[in-house]
Design a protein around this motif. Structure first.
Motif, PDB file in Angstrom:
ATOM      1  N   PRO A   5       0.822  -1.218   0.000  1.00 14.88           N
ATOM      2  CA  PRO A   5       0.000   0.000   0.000  1.00 14.88           C
ATOM      3  C   PRO A   5       0.856   1.268   0.000  1.00 14.88           C
ATOM      4  O   PRO A   5       1.831   1.369   0.760  1.00 14.88           O
ATOM      5  N   ASN A   6       0.500   2.226  -0.830  1.00 13.56           N
ATOM      6  CA  ASN A   6       1.224   3.497  -0.872  1.00 13.56           C
ATOM      7  C   ASN A   6       1.077   4.283   0.428  1.00 13.56           C
ATOM      8  O   ASN A   6       1.909   5.147   0.736  1.00 13.56           O
ATOM      9  N   ASP A   7       0.009   3.998   1.187  1.00  9.56           N
ATOM     10  CA  ASP A   7      -0.207   4.693   2.458  1.00  9.56           C
ATOM     11  C   ASP A   7       0.971   4.516   3.400  1.00  9.56           C
ATOM     12  O   ASP A   7       1.311   5.429   4.166  1.00  9.56           O
TER      13      ASP A   7
ATOM     14  N   GLU B 265       3.669   6.904   2.299  1.00  8.60           N
ATOM     15  CA  GLU B 265       3.262   8.276   2.612  1.00  8.60           C
ATOM     16  C   GLU B 265       3.426   8.573   4.096  1.00  8.60           C
ATOM     17  O   GLU B 265       3.888   9.655   4.481  1.00  8.60           O
ATOM     18  N   ALA B 266       3.056   7.590   4.935  1.00  6.44           N
ATOM     19  CA  ALA B 266       3.225   7.769   6.381  1.00  6.44           C
ATOM     20  C   ALA B 266       4.695   7.877   6.741  1.00  6.44           C
ATOM     21  O   ALA B 266       5.087   8.688   7.596  1.00  6.44           O
TER      22      ALA B 266
END
Length: 298
Positions: A183-185, A188-189
């Motif tokens: 997941p790209n999340d 990003e986090a």
């Protein structure tokens, strides 16, 4: 159960019947018979004569060729497989970028895995790395002395290992698929927290890929323990048996000396070794394999 449902079941069995027949004739039957032959002095001409554990005793106590083949194969496996997986991951990271024409490069990088195990590619590899081959010719142009890639006992096994490393395509494709599932999340986090790309690679990418690493590791170890074509075609076990892989030893006993019973015993010892190594990897996986739900391998 309705007549129509029974008909569908029979049709389904009919479709899988060729696979079942192939499994029984070409896999299960040879598997069972090789175990029986390992306790005989079968030579493919005369009737098998039961000799008990004699074949195994000779292999383990009075066969220096077995010791040499096992030593060479162990070195080959534990050198070639980690490098192959590391290189496959590196290329997968490069090919995961969103660039124009990237699918073409993915196809090109996968081609060696399709062609690499063939006799023709092994012959090509031999011509590339022979003393007067292309590799030494290129090195000579930049002032590097020629290396006896295939004639030196200190270098030949590493040259053979390069052929295995070059066939990284299947592992690369799996790593590439795994990278697409992260997941790209998470990245990003990590960026918000100020983590560098290197830190995110080791704390996000690598842990999320560990299930694929586990699968690739086991599959490549199994294949490497059974590698044969390169050693047979390129060096034939030389020089001084420095590339005398286990599969080459097994082949010689079976088809050069016609000791089919002895070769069957060798194959079962290899089977036990592969199973033991696989079991150790599975047992250790609960410490380093992570899944998306936060759990670990069991």
């Amino acid at each position: 159960m309705s007549l129509k449902r029974k008909t569908y079941q029979h049709i389904g069995l009919l479709y899988v019947l060729p696979w079942i027949i192939g499994l029984l004739i070409f896999q299960l039957y040879p598997f069972i018979m090789s175990f029986y032959y390992s306790f005989t002095d079968f030579n493919m001409v005369s009737t098998p004569n039961f000799v008990g554990l004699d074949n195994y005793k000779k292999i383990l106590t009075d066969d220096p060729g077995f010791t040499q083949a096992l030593k060479v194969t162990t070195i080959y496996v534990f050198l070639a497989v980690p490098v192959k997986l590391a290189f496959a991951l590196f290329v997968a990271l490069l090919l995961s970028a969103k660039l124009r024409g990237i699918n073409f490069f993915r196809t090109v990088y996968y081609l060696p895995s399709i062609l690499g195990g063939s006799v023709a590619i092994s012959v090509l590899w031999r011509f590339l790395f022979m003393k007067e081959g292309v590799v030494n010719s290129m090195l000579g142009r930049i002032g590097i002395p020629a290396v006896d890639w295939l004639g030196s006992p200190d270098v030949a096994l590493y040259t053979l290992g390069l052929l295995s490393v070059w066939q990284f395509g299947s592992s690369m494709v799996l790593f590439l698929a795994g990278l697409k599932q992260i997941p790209n999340d998470l990245y990003e986090a990590g960026s918000i927290d100020g983590a560098s790309k290197t830190r995110m690679f080791f704390t996000i990418t690598v842990p999320m890929l560990t299930p694929i690493v586990l699968f690739n590791l086991i599959m490549q170890l199994v294949n490497a323990f059974q590698d044969f074509t390169g050693a047979f075609v390129i060096t034939n076990g030389g020089p001084m048996k420095s590339t005398y892989l286990y599969a080459l030893k097994l082949y010689e006993e079976a088809f050069s000396f016609f000791k089919m019973g002895y070769a069957s015993a060798l194959s079962w010892i290899l089977f036990v070794i592969i199973m033991a190594v696989t079991a150790v990897i599975f047992k250790s996986s609960n410490r380093w394999v992570y899944y998306e739900d936060g759990g670990k391998g069991k």
